[in-house]
Each structure stands twice: as structure tokens, then as C-alpha cells.
Enzyme design. Structure first.
Site, PDB file in Angstrom:
ATOM      1  N   LYS A  67       0.838  -1.208   0.000  1.00 27.68           N
ATOM      2  CA  LYS A  67       0.000   0.000   0.000  1.00 27.68           C
ATOM      3  C   LYS A  67       0.870   1.253   0.000  1.00 27.68           C
ATOM      4  O   LYS A  67       0.643   2.187  -0.770  1.00 27.68           O
ATOM      5  CB  LYS A  67      -0.895  -0.013   1.252  1.00 27.68           C
ATOM      6  N   ASN A  68       1.877   1.259   0.875  1.00 25.69           N
ATOM      7  CA  ASN A  68       2.674   2.481   1.026  1.00 25.69           C
ATOM      8  C   ASN A  68       3.631   2.723  -0.138  1.00 25.69           C
ATOM      9  O   ASN A  68       4.268   3.778  -0.215  1.00 25.69           O
ATOM     10  CB  ASN A  68       3.442   2.461   2.354  1.00 25.69           C
ATOM     11  N   CYS A 103      -4.970   8.255   9.699  1.00 25.46           N
ATOM     12  CA  CYS A 103      -4.989   7.479  10.939  1.00 25.46           C
ATOM     13  C   CYS A 103      -4.778   8.392  12.135  1.00 25.46           C
ATOM     14  O   CYS A 103      -3.951   9.302  12.095  1.00 25.46           O
ATOM     15  CB  CYS A 103      -3.861   6.443  10.908  1.00 25.46           C
ATOM     16  N   ARG A 106       1.115  14.460  13.408  1.00 30.09           N
ATOM     17  CA  ARG A 106       1.434  14.320  11.986  1.00 30.09           C
ATOM     18  C   ARG A 106       1.460  15.647  11.214  1.00 30.09           C
ATOM     19  O   ARG A 106       0.642  15.878  10.318  1.00 30.09           O
ATOM     20  CB  ARG A 106       0.489  13.313  11.322  1.00 30.09           C
ATOM     21  N   PRO A 107       2.412  16.520  11.548  1.00 32.29           N
ATOM     22  CA  PRO A 107       2.529  17.783  10.810  1.00 32.29           C
ATOM     23  C   PRO A 107       3.065  17.572   9.391  1.00 32.29           C
ATOM     24  O   PRO A 107       3.479  16.460   9.034  1.00 32.29           O
ATOM     25  CB  PRO A 107       3.524  18.592  11.651  1.00 32.29           C
ATOM     26  N   ILE A 108       3.058  18.646   8.592  1.00 32.37           N
ATOM     27  CA  ILE A 108       3.560  18.546   7.211  1.00 32.37           C
ATOM     28  C   ILE A 108       4.632  19.594   6.938  1.00 32.37           C
ATOM     29  O   ILE A 108       4.931  19.899   5.803  1.00 32.37           O
ATOM     30  CB  ILE A 108       2.397  18.697   6.192  1.00 32.37           C
ATOM     31  N   LEU A 114       7.817  19.545   7.124  1.00 30.69           N
ATOM     32  CA  LEU A 114       9.009  19.135   6.363  1.00 30.69           C
ATOM     33  C   LEU A 114       8.722  19.099   4.856  1.00 30.69           C
ATOM     34  O   LEU A 114       9.575  19.449   4.045  1.00 30.69           O
ATOM     35  CB  LEU A 114       9.499  17.766   6.846  1.00 30.69           C
ATOM     36  N   ASP A 130       4.798   0.633  12.008  1.00 31.14           N
ATOM     37  CA  ASP A 130       3.586  -0.011  11.493  1.00 31.14           C
ATOM     38  C   ASP A 130       3.451  -1.475  11.921  1.00 31.14           C
ATOM     39  O   ASP A 130       2.434  -2.113  11.641  1.00 31.14           O
ATOM     40  CB  ASP A 130       3.540   0.078   9.956  1.00 31.14           C
ATOM     41  N   ARG A 143      -8.634  -0.138   4.977  1.00 37.36           N
ATOM     42  CA  ARG A 143      -7.778   0.852   4.309  1.00 37.36           C
ATOM     43  C   ARG A 143      -6.471   0.212   3.832  1.00 37.36           C
ATOM     44  O   ARG A 143      -5.900   0.646   2.822  1.00 37.36           O
ATOM     45  CB  ARG A 143      -7.424   1.992   5.273  1.00 37.36           C
TER      46      ARG A 143
HETATM   47  C1  UD1 Z   1       4.434   6.835   6.329  1.00 36.37           C
HETATM   48  C2  UD1 Z   1       3.549   5.641   6.157  1.00 36.37           C
HETATM   49  C3  UD1 Z   1       3.016   5.165   7.488  1.00 36.37           C
HETATM   50  C4  UD1 Z   1       4.161   4.924   8.456  1.00 36.37           C
HETATM   51  C5  UD1 Z   1       5.087   6.124   8.534  1.00 36.37           C
HETATM   52  C6  UD1 Z   1       6.340   5.884   9.362  1.00 36.37           C
HETATM   53  C7  UD1 Z   1       2.611   5.980   3.948  1.00 36.37           C
HETATM   54  C8  UD1 Z   1       1.414   6.285   3.119  1.00 36.37           C
HETATM   55  N1  UD1 Z   1       2.448   5.995   5.281  1.00 36.37           N
HETATM   56  O1  UD1 Z   1       3.625   7.869   6.902  1.00 36.37           O
HETATM   57  O2  UD1 Z   1       2.293   3.954   7.289  1.00 36.37           O
HETATM   58  O3  UD1 Z   1       3.645   4.679   9.745  1.00 36.37           O
HETATM   59  O4  UD1 Z   1       5.509   6.509   7.198  1.00 36.37           O
HETATM   60  O5  UD1 Z   1       7.044   4.800   8.864  1.00 36.37           O
HETATM   61  O6  UD1 Z   1       3.676   5.678   3.433  1.00 36.37           O
HETATM   62  N2  UD1 Z   1       6.820  14.563  10.608  1.00 36.37           N
HETATM   63  C9  UD1 Z   1       7.042  15.889  10.899  1.00 36.37           C
HETATM   64  N3  UD1 Z   1       6.882  16.795   9.886  1.00 36.37           N
HETATM   65  C10 UD1 Z   1       6.539  16.427   8.608  1.00 36.37           C
HETATM   66  C11 UD1 Z   1       6.331  15.061   8.345  1.00 36.37           C
HETATM   67  C12 UD1 Z   1       6.473  14.141   9.356  1.00 36.37           C
HETATM   68  O7  UD1 Z   1       7.346  16.251  12.031  1.00 36.37           O
HETATM   69  O8  UD1 Z   1       6.431  17.291   7.743  1.00 36.37           O
HETATM   70  C13 UD1 Z   1       6.941  13.568  11.701  1.00 36.37           C
HETATM   71  C14 UD1 Z   1       5.595  12.888  11.994  1.00 36.37           C
HETATM   72  O9  UD1 Z   1       4.818  13.663  12.868  1.00 36.37           O
HETATM   73  C15 UD1 Z   1       6.030  11.589  12.612  1.00 36.37           C
HETATM   74  C16 UD1 Z   1       7.348  11.279  11.883  1.00 36.37           C
HETATM   75  O10 UD1 Z   1       7.761  12.498  11.271  1.00 36.37           O
HETATM   76  O11 UD1 Z   1       6.287  11.761  13.988  1.00 36.37           O
HETATM   77  C17 UD1 Z   1       7.235  10.196  10.837  1.00 36.37           C
HETATM   78  O12 UD1 Z   1       6.275  10.572   9.870  1.00 36.37           O
HETATM   79  P1  UD1 Z   1       6.440  10.211   8.337  1.00 36.37           P
HETATM   80  O13 UD1 Z   1       7.673   9.402   8.126  1.00 36.37           O
HETATM   81  O14 UD1 Z   1       6.284  11.470   7.562  1.00 36.37           O
HETATM   82  O15 UD1 Z   1       5.173   9.308   8.114  1.00 36.37           O
HETATM   83  P2  UD1 Z   1       4.151   9.370   6.910  1.00 36.37           P
HETATM   84  O16 UD1 Z   1       4.852   9.654   5.639  1.00 36.37           O
HETATM   85  O17 UD1 Z   1       2.994  10.203   7.300  1.00 36.37           O
END
Ligand code: UD1
Length: 418
Positions: free
Chosen positions: A22-23, A116, A121-123, A125, A304, A396
Site C-alpha cells: 500500500k505504502n 490514521c 502528523r505535521p507537514i 518538512l 507499522d 484501508r
Molecule cells: C508513512 C507511512 C506510514 C508509516 C510512517 C512511518 C505511507 C502512506 N504511510 O507515513 O504507514 O507509519 O511513514 O514509517 O507511506 N513529521 C514531521 N513533519 C513532517 C512530516 C512528518 O514532524 O512534515 C513527523 C511525523 O509527525 C512523525 C514522523 O515524522 O512523527 C514520521 O512521519 P512520516 O515518516 O512522515 O510518516 P508518513 O509519511 O505520514
């Protein structure tokens, strides 16, 4: 309302085939936006998240056909630069289309994502990366907007190796002018798979799968046909299920390399494993001992798989400790496992698990995708019946989960209740 009903106590036995990841598939679908030709994804997993991201693309006028595990995407007529916000809020991975959209159209507006319920889960980065490539970012009223006359390659250091940010920035950089070097990048196999997909379209990406990725911008991408990697988390889920039922199963269609951290921890517990062809045999007929686990970015132990491992450790006598370092709110399944007779205490980011002789079936709720899988696993080992609610979370990310378990001899079914 649909629920999953499990009667515990059956040892798993037989073979199971693993679906594509999926990922890996979600960012691959998102990245198809970069190209006006047809892209075909073979052996695609028929999952709710895959359908949702396909609907998100359709809402920007993508022509997508899904038939017989094949996804055919024609993005030659994309016009809308604002996807349907209700769809976007359904799934956090919708945000993965942002890099490709800025790159192709120079502007984009998207509702802040959902997904989830496993933490903040900020964005930030993702957005820092787009800014470094020359995009102007604005927030307001629950939306993020980006504008860029053109994207230009840059050196970007990620404060944390975020999987999504690495993928999104990589997609934005593929058609940017010049070179982008992404440092402290995430190394997950799904990132390498996305790079392989993009390279098969004519992108120039080197180093994906390591912490430094170099992307040399190209003028355009051409269509491709691609088969994604197997789902290491689905495989890990079945491995843990075999162990907790003390069963013996063969899991087909895996990439053993991607499963290394899971295999290492199961070995430490005492689970016997043998690699065969493109599969692995798991034998749970052994004495198990408690262990400690810390979730880490790949190649560390995957977050995961943390909930599924929690169910297994809950049944192993002695004290185990799981430290969750990736998401701050990923312990919601603990309350549910404790309802089943588990003895788990939370201390900050650590869960202290006192193994019990036996779990007992009861009514529980899937609080998120992997928590749902963990509750099925717990139910397979518990005495009596376990009824799992809110199973839309499970759908999902798992293809035909109860059918696959049924084929392995589990007493499990999907039921309709009022
Ligand atoms: C992806 C996976 C998810 C998995 C996760 C960690 C997909 C669709 N989902 O989620 O199944 O659990 O990787 O292996 O591939 N963070 C920030 N700022 C950002 C982005 C992330 O601080 O801009 C933090 C998040 O809050 C979290 C950590 O980084 O604590 C890891 O998140 P991230 O690796 O981005 O996970 P996803 O890509 O959302």
C-alpha cells in the site's frame, strides 16, 4: 455496520500470498501526475486507500481505470488544481500529490490532510522542501496553497527522515531545473520503489534507499508499466499471527531484505523461520521469551508493526518493553488489548507489557489501521469470541484480510450487525 468476528484457538496452517505494498502504491499513483502519458500499475492491491487516492486524482480530472488488480492512469487532461477536500481529508496520503502538482502546474491548493489517528502528523518538512525548491506557500481556512513560476533544484536537509516528505520532495524535484540533493532522507523500501517507478518514466534519481538522494531534473517523463514491491507490513502481520497461534505457515511473495528488522525481533522471541524460494516459513511451535523493541526509521523496527508485536508480547510470560519513537499517540490499541485481559501499562513513550497466560475474547474497536490488525491477531489467540468494530480502518490497508486468514485455518468472518 460491519464487524470482524474471530473465534480464537486455531493454529494457523497453510500458505498465504502477499499483496503489493500500500505504502508503495499510494505515492506511485500520486507521482503519475508528473506525466501526461498513460501509466499502468500491475498487481495493485485492491484497498480502500488505493480507491481513495484514485478518487482524489479523478477530482482533478485524471482518467483512472481499475480492473483485475491493474490500475491504468491517463493524466493527459488534468486541469483542476484543487482536489475534492472531503476526499483529501479522508486520507493523509492525499497530501502526496502536492509535490507533483506544484511541479506540473506551478500552483496548487489542498485541504489539510486527515488519516490514521496516531499522532499530530505535521507537514512542515514537506512544505520546507517545496519552499527550498522555489515554491511560495500560504496557509488559511484549513487549506495550503503553493505557487511557483518554476522549481529549481537545491540542497535540502530533512530535520527528520520523514517518509512522506522524502517522497513528496522527490516528486517535486524530478522536473525541477538542475540538481536536488536530499539529505537525511528516509530510507524505506517504498521510497526506493517510488524512485524506480519514476526512473522507469525517465527521471534521474540516484541514492534512493540511502540517506542521501540526488535528483537531476529532466524536461519530461514518459508513460510506464510497473509492478510495485510486496507489502512488508502485511507479511509481518501474518508472521506475527502464525507465531501467536503457535502455527506453521508459508508466506509467499516477500522480499526478505525488507523484513530484516521484523525477522530479527521474531527470532529474538524464539520464532523459527526458514527462507524458501520467494517465501518464508514461520514456525511458532517453540518456547517464546519477552523482548524489548524500539520503533525507528528504516532499517529500524517499523512503527507499522508495533501494535501487532504488542499483541504477541502480551501473550508471552515475562516483561517486554516497547518504545514508540515515531508517533506520539500510537498506543491506543493498548486499552483494547487490556480489555482482552492484557496487562500493559503506558509510561510516556514506553509500553511495559507483562505477558499473561491467555487473552480472552470480547468486543473491541480498531482505533487505527495497524491497531485493527493487532486486535485480529490477539483474537486469534484469545479464548472465545472477539468482535472487532470500526473495521473500515483495517480495510484501508489489508486486502481481503479475513479471507486470507480463513484460508490459513482461522475461524474468522465479517458479520453485519445493527
Ligand atoms: C508513512 C507511512 C506510514 C508509516 C510512517 C512511518 C505511507 C502512506 N504511510 O507515513 O504507514 O507509519 O511513514 O514509517 O507511506 N513529521 C514531521 N513533519 C513532517 C512530516 C512528518 O514532524 O512534515 C513527523 C511525523 O509527525 C512523525 C514522523 O515524522 O512523527 C514520521 O512521519 P512520516 O515518516 O512522515 O510518516 P508518513 O509519511 O505520514
Amino acid at each position: 455496520m460491519k464487524k470482524i468476528l474471530v473465534k480464537g484457538g486455531k493454529k494457523l496452517n497453510g500458505e498465504v500470498n502477499i499483496s503489493s505494498a500500500k505504502n508503495a502504491v499510494l505515492p506511485i499513483i500520486a507521482s503519475s501526475i508528473l506525466c501526461g502519458d498513460t501509466c499502468i500499475i500491475d498487481n495493485a492491491p485492491m484497498l480502500e486507500d488505493v480507491f481513495v487516492i484514485s478518487e482524489v486524482l479523478k477530482s482533478i480530472n485524471s482518467n483512472i481505470n481499475i480492473e483485475d488488480n491493474k490500475i491504468i492512469i491517463d493524466n493527459s487532461n488534468l486541469t483542476n488544481v484543487e482536489p475534492d477536500s472531503d476526499l483529501v481529508r479522508k486520507m493523509r496520503a492525499s497530501f502526496l500529490i502536492m509535490g507533483a502538482m506544484i511541479s506540473r502546474f506551478g500552483k496548487f491548493k489542498i485541504s489539510l490532510p486527515g488519516g490514521c489517528n496516531i499522532g499530530n502528523r505535521p507537514i512542515d518538512l514537506h512544505l520546507k522542501g517545496f519552499s527550498a525548491l522555489g515554491a511560495e506557500i500560504n496557509f488559511g481556512h484549513g487549506y495550503v496553497e503553493a505557487h511557483a513560476n518554476k522549481l529549481v533544484g537545491n540542497k535540502i536537509y530533512l530535520d527528520f527522515p520523514s517518509v512522506g516528505a522524502t517522497e513528496n520532495i522527490m516528486m517535486a524535484a524530478v522536473l525541477a531545473e538542475g540538481d536536488t540533493v536530499l539529505e537525511n532522507a528516509a530510507e524505506e523500501p517504498e521510497i526506493q520503489d517510488l524512485a524506480n517507478f519514476l526512473n522507469s518514466m525517465g527521471a534521474k534519481i540516484n541514492g534512493a534507499g540511502t540517506d542521501t538522494i540526488k535528483i537531476t531534473g529532466v524536461k519530461e517523463l514518459k508513460g510506464t508499466q510497473y509492478k510495485p514491491i510486496p507489502d512488508r507490513i502485511e507479511a509481518g502481520t501474518f508472521m506475527v499471527a502464525a507465531a501467536i497461534t503457535r502455527g506453521k505457515i508459508k508466506i509467499n511473495g516477500i522480499n526478505e531484505q525488507h523484513l530484516k528488522p521484523i525477522i530479527a525481533k521474531l527470532r529474538e522471541i524464539g520464532v523459527c523461520m526458514e527462507k524458501v524460494d520467494d517465501g518464508i516459513i514461520i514456525d511458532g511451535n517453540n518456547d517464546f521469551k519477552p523482548i524489548d523493541i524500539k520503533t525507528m526509521p528504516y532499517p529500524g523496527f517499523p512503527t507499522d508493526m508495533q501494535p501487532q508485536m504488542m499483541s504477541l508480547l502480551a501473550t508471552i510470560n515475562g516483561t517486554s518493553v516497547i518504545t514508540e519513537t515515531i508517533f506520539e499517540n500510537r498506543f491506543m490499541h493498548i486499552g483494547e488489548i487490556n480489555r482482552m485481559g492484557g496487562n500493559i501499562k503506558i509510561d510516556g513513550r514506553c509500553a511495559v507489557i507483562e505477558g499473561v497466560d491467555c487473552l480472552t475474547g470480547c468486543e473491541v474497536k480498531a482505533t487505527d489501521l495497524r491497531a485493527g490488525a493487532a486486535l485480529i491477531i490477539a483474537g486469534l489467540a484469545a479464548g472465545g469470541y472477539t468482535t472487532i468494530g470500526d473495521i473500515y480502518h483495517i480495510d484501508r490497508g489489508y486486502v481481503s484480510i479475513e479471507e486470507k486468514f480463513k484460508k490459513l485455518g482461522a475461524d474468522i468472518e465479517r458479520i453485519e450487525v445493527d
